[in-house]
Design a protein around this motif. Structure first.
Motif, PDB file in Angstrom:
ATOM      1  N   ASP A  39      -4.438  -4.914 -10.850  1.00  0.00           N
ATOM      2  CA  ASP A  39      -3.893  -3.679 -11.410  1.00  0.00           C
ATOM      3  C   ASP A  39      -2.738  -3.224 -10.518  1.00  0.00           C
ATOM      4  OD1 ASP A  39      -3.561  -1.355 -13.003  1.00  0.00           O
ATOM      5  OD2 ASP A  39      -5.723  -1.147 -13.251  1.00  0.00           O
ATOM      6  N   VAL A  40      -2.378  -1.984 -10.637  1.00  0.00           N
ATOM      7  CA  VAL A  40      -1.258  -1.418  -9.878  1.00  0.00           C
ATOM      8  C   VAL A  40      -1.706  -1.044  -8.469  1.00  0.00           C
ATOM      9  CG1 VAL A  40       0.371   0.520  -9.793  1.00  0.00           C
ATOM     10  CG2 VAL A  40      -0.158  -0.554 -11.964  1.00  0.00           C
ATOM     11  N   GLY A  41      -0.781  -1.192  -7.536  1.00  0.00           N
ATOM     12  CA  GLY A  41      -1.048  -0.786  -6.169  1.00  0.00           C
ATOM     13  C   GLY A  41       0.216  -0.300  -5.504  1.00  0.00           C
ATOM     14  N   TYR A  42       0.054   0.445  -4.434  1.00  0.00           N
ATOM     15  CA  TYR A  42       1.188   0.883  -3.618  1.00  0.00           C
ATOM     16  C   TYR A  42       1.167   0.103  -2.318  1.00  0.00           C
ATOM     17  CZ  TYR A  42       2.044   4.911  -6.625  1.00  0.00           C
ATOM     18  OH  TYR A  42       2.336   5.713  -7.690  1.00  0.00           O
ATOM     19  N   LEU A  43       2.316  -0.430  -1.968  1.00  0.00           N
ATOM     20  CA  LEU A  43       2.492  -1.109  -0.696  1.00  0.00           C
ATOM     21  C   LEU A  43       3.403  -0.242   0.153  1.00  0.00           C
ATOM     22  CD1 LEU A  43       2.034  -3.598   1.058  1.00  0.00           C
ATOM     23  CD2 LEU A  43       3.950  -4.691  -0.117  1.00  0.00           C
ATOM     24  N   ARG A  44       2.846   0.266   1.255  1.00  0.00           N
ATOM     25  CA  ARG A  44       3.601   1.149   2.144  1.00  0.00           C
ATOM     26  C   ARG A  44       3.673   0.495   3.516  1.00  0.00           C
ATOM     27  NH1 ARG A  44      -0.445   4.550  -0.227  1.00  0.00           N
ATOM     28  NH2 ARG A  44       0.466   5.829  -1.858  1.00  0.00           N
ATOM     29  N   ASN A  45       4.843   0.647   4.174  1.00  0.00           N
ATOM     30  CA  ASN A  45       4.910   0.104   5.523  1.00  0.00           C
ATOM     31  C   ASN A  45       5.917   0.856   6.383  1.00  0.00           C
ATOM     32  OD1 ASN A  45       6.929  -1.421   3.857  1.00  0.00           O
ATOM     33  ND2 ASN A  45       7.399  -2.353   5.821  1.00  0.00           N
ATOM     34  N   SER A  46       5.670   0.751   7.678  1.00  0.00           N
ATOM     35  CA  SER A  46       6.566   1.256   8.710  1.00  0.00           C
ATOM     36  C   SER A  46       6.665   0.153   9.747  1.00  0.00           C
ATOM     37  CB  SER A  46       6.016   2.543   9.322  1.00  0.00           C
ATOM     38  OG  SER A  46       4.834   2.268  10.029  1.00  0.00           O
ATOM     39  N   ASP A  47       7.302   0.421  10.859  1.00  0.00           N
ATOM     40  CA  ASP A  47       7.410  -0.589  11.908  1.00  0.00           C
ATOM     41  C   ASP A  47       6.057  -0.977  12.493  1.00  0.00           C
ATOM     42  OD1 ASP A  47      10.141  -0.694  11.649  1.00  0.00           O
ATOM     43  OD2 ASP A  47      10.536   0.688  13.301  1.00  0.00           O
ATOM     44  N   SER A  49       2.761  -0.191  10.976  1.00  0.00           N
ATOM     45  CA  SER A  49       1.578  -0.204  10.125  1.00  0.00           C
ATOM     46  C   SER A  49       1.936  -0.567   8.689  1.00  0.00           C
ATOM     47  CB  SER A  49       0.913   1.168  10.170  1.00  0.00           C
ATOM     48  OG  SER A  49      -0.311   1.152   9.510  1.00  0.00           O
ATOM     49  N   ILE A  50       0.977  -1.173   7.989  1.00  0.00           N
ATOM     50  CA  ILE A  50       1.112  -1.522   6.573  1.00  0.00           C
ATOM     51  C   ILE A  50      -0.117  -0.979   5.859  1.00  0.00           C
ATOM     52  CG2 ILE A  50       1.303  -3.400   4.904  1.00  0.00           C
ATOM     53  CD1 ILE A  50       2.141  -5.175   7.318  1.00  0.00           C
ATOM     54  N   GLU A  51       0.098  -0.452   4.660  1.00  0.00           N
ATOM     55  CA  GLU A  51      -1.030   0.041   3.868  1.00  0.00           C
ATOM     56  C   GLU A  51      -0.907  -0.482   2.450  1.00  0.00           C
ATOM     57  OE1 GLU A  51      -2.742   4.262   3.873  1.00  0.00           O
ATOM     58  OE2 GLU A  51      -1.453   4.207   2.099  1.00  0.00           O
ATOM     59  N   LEU A  52      -1.995  -0.995   1.931  1.00  0.00           N
ATOM     60  CA  LEU A  52      -2.089  -1.426   0.544  1.00  0.00           C
ATOM     61  C   LEU A  52      -3.128  -0.539  -0.121  1.00  0.00           C
ATOM     62  CD1 LEU A  52      -1.342  -3.463  -1.683  1.00  0.00           C
ATOM     63  CD2 LEU A  52      -3.226  -4.892  -0.856  1.00  0.00           C
ATOM     64  N   GLU A  53      -2.690   0.265  -1.079  1.00  0.00           N
ATOM     65  CA  GLU A  53      -3.613   1.142  -1.802  1.00  0.00           C
ATOM     66  C   GLU A  53      -3.734   0.627  -3.224  1.00  0.00           C
ATOM     67  OE1 GLU A  53      -4.608   5.865  -2.455  1.00  0.00           O
ATOM     68  OE2 GLU A  53      -2.649   5.303  -1.667  1.00  0.00           O
ATOM     69  N   LEU A  54      -4.963   0.338  -3.639  1.00  0.00           N
ATOM     70  CA  LEU A  54      -5.231  -0.256  -4.939  1.00  0.00           C
ATOM     71  C   LEU A  54      -5.742   0.801  -5.910  1.00  0.00           C
ATOM     72  CD1 LEU A  54      -7.070  -3.443  -3.625  1.00  0.00           C
ATOM     73  CD2 LEU A  54      -4.634  -3.172  -4.138  1.00  0.00           C
ATOM     74  N   PHE A  55      -5.215   0.768  -7.132  1.00  0.00           N
ATOM     75  CA  PHE A  55      -5.585   1.722  -8.169  1.00  0.00           C
ATOM     76  C   PHE A  55      -6.130   0.988  -9.375  1.00  0.00           C
ATOM     77  CE2 PHE A  55      -2.589   4.006  -5.618  1.00  0.00           C
ATOM     78  CZ  PHE A  55      -2.984   5.327  -5.687  1.00  0.00           C
ATOM     79  N   MET A  56      -7.103   1.602 -10.030  1.00  0.00           N
ATOM     80  CA  MET A  56      -7.610   1.098 -11.291  1.00  0.00           C
ATOM     81  C   MET A  56      -7.748   2.291 -12.228  1.00  0.00           C
ATOM     82  SD  MET A  56     -10.726  -1.530 -11.978  1.00  0.00           S
ATOM     83  CE  MET A  56      -9.901  -2.799 -11.023  1.00  0.00           C
ATOM     84  N   ALA A  57      -7.113   2.204 -13.362  1.00  0.00           N
ATOM     85  CA  ALA A  57      -7.105   3.298 -14.336  1.00  0.00           C
ATOM     86  C   ALA A  57      -6.628   4.597 -13.691  1.00  0.00           C
ATOM     87  CB  ALA A  57      -8.475   3.472 -14.980  1.00  0.00           C
ATOM     88  N   GLY A  58      -5.610   4.492 -12.837  1.00  0.00           N
ATOM     89  CA  GLY A  58      -5.010   5.667 -12.214  1.00  0.00           C
ATOM     90  C   GLY A  58      -5.786   6.270 -11.064  1.00  0.00           C
TER      91      GLY A  58
END
Length: 156
Positions: A39-47, A49-58
């Motif tokens: 499904d959809v996810g947000y990939l966020r990063n800085s120098d 740290s990295i974050e992967l946030e996973l969403f299902m049905a919003g």
């Protein structure tokens, strides 16, 4: 007493809220023995740290944060511990981080440049990996261990 509090705060800061410089919306597919998601996810990063946030049905269902530790909803662990529990113990510690950042895995072993990225084929007694990175997608498949990891740009 305040030294114990300071050590405690520093130890658990690995899972604290971060300020990310880049945020991208992606279509994420993960198939591993412990996790199945598409499904959809947000990939966020800085120098740092990295974050992967996973969403299902919003709704946010999982958040994976990588820095010197890997933190999930189940807690924080070493990168090798994360590989052992979620992927495969034979993978190098930086495999997940490199996939999320579209970098070569296995220190660039068997890397072949393509028109808009690169490919790697890694086969040994523990893994049979096909890894492709191009301008809008990351594709990782380990046939021997039944693991698939895909990140694709969300075409808006």
């Amino acid at each position: 007493m305040k030294y114990i509090l300071l050590v405690f705060a520093l130890f658990f800061s690995a899972c604290s809220i971060k300020n990310y410089e880049h945020t991208q919306t992606k279509i994420i597919t993960i198939k591993s023995p412990k996790m199945k998601f598409s499904d959809v996810g947000y990939l966020r990063n800085s120098d740092k740290s990295i974050e992967l946030e996973l969403f299902m049905a919003g709704k946010s269902i999982e958040k994976i944060t990588l820095n010197h530790l890997v933190c999930t909803s189940e807690g924080c662990m070493s990168k090798s511990g994360f590989n052992k529990e979620y992927l495969n113990a034979a993978y190098p510690d930086d495999t997940m981080q490199n996939m999320l950042l579209s970098h070569a895995i296995y220190d660039g072993k068997n890397l072949t440049k393509t028109a808009d990225g690169f490919e790697q084929h890694i086969r040994d007694e523990d893994v049979d990996i096909v890894y492709r990175v191009n301008s809008d997608a990351v594709y990782f498949k380990d046939r021997k261990n039944g693991i698939i990891f895909k990140i694709k740009d969300l075409n808006e």
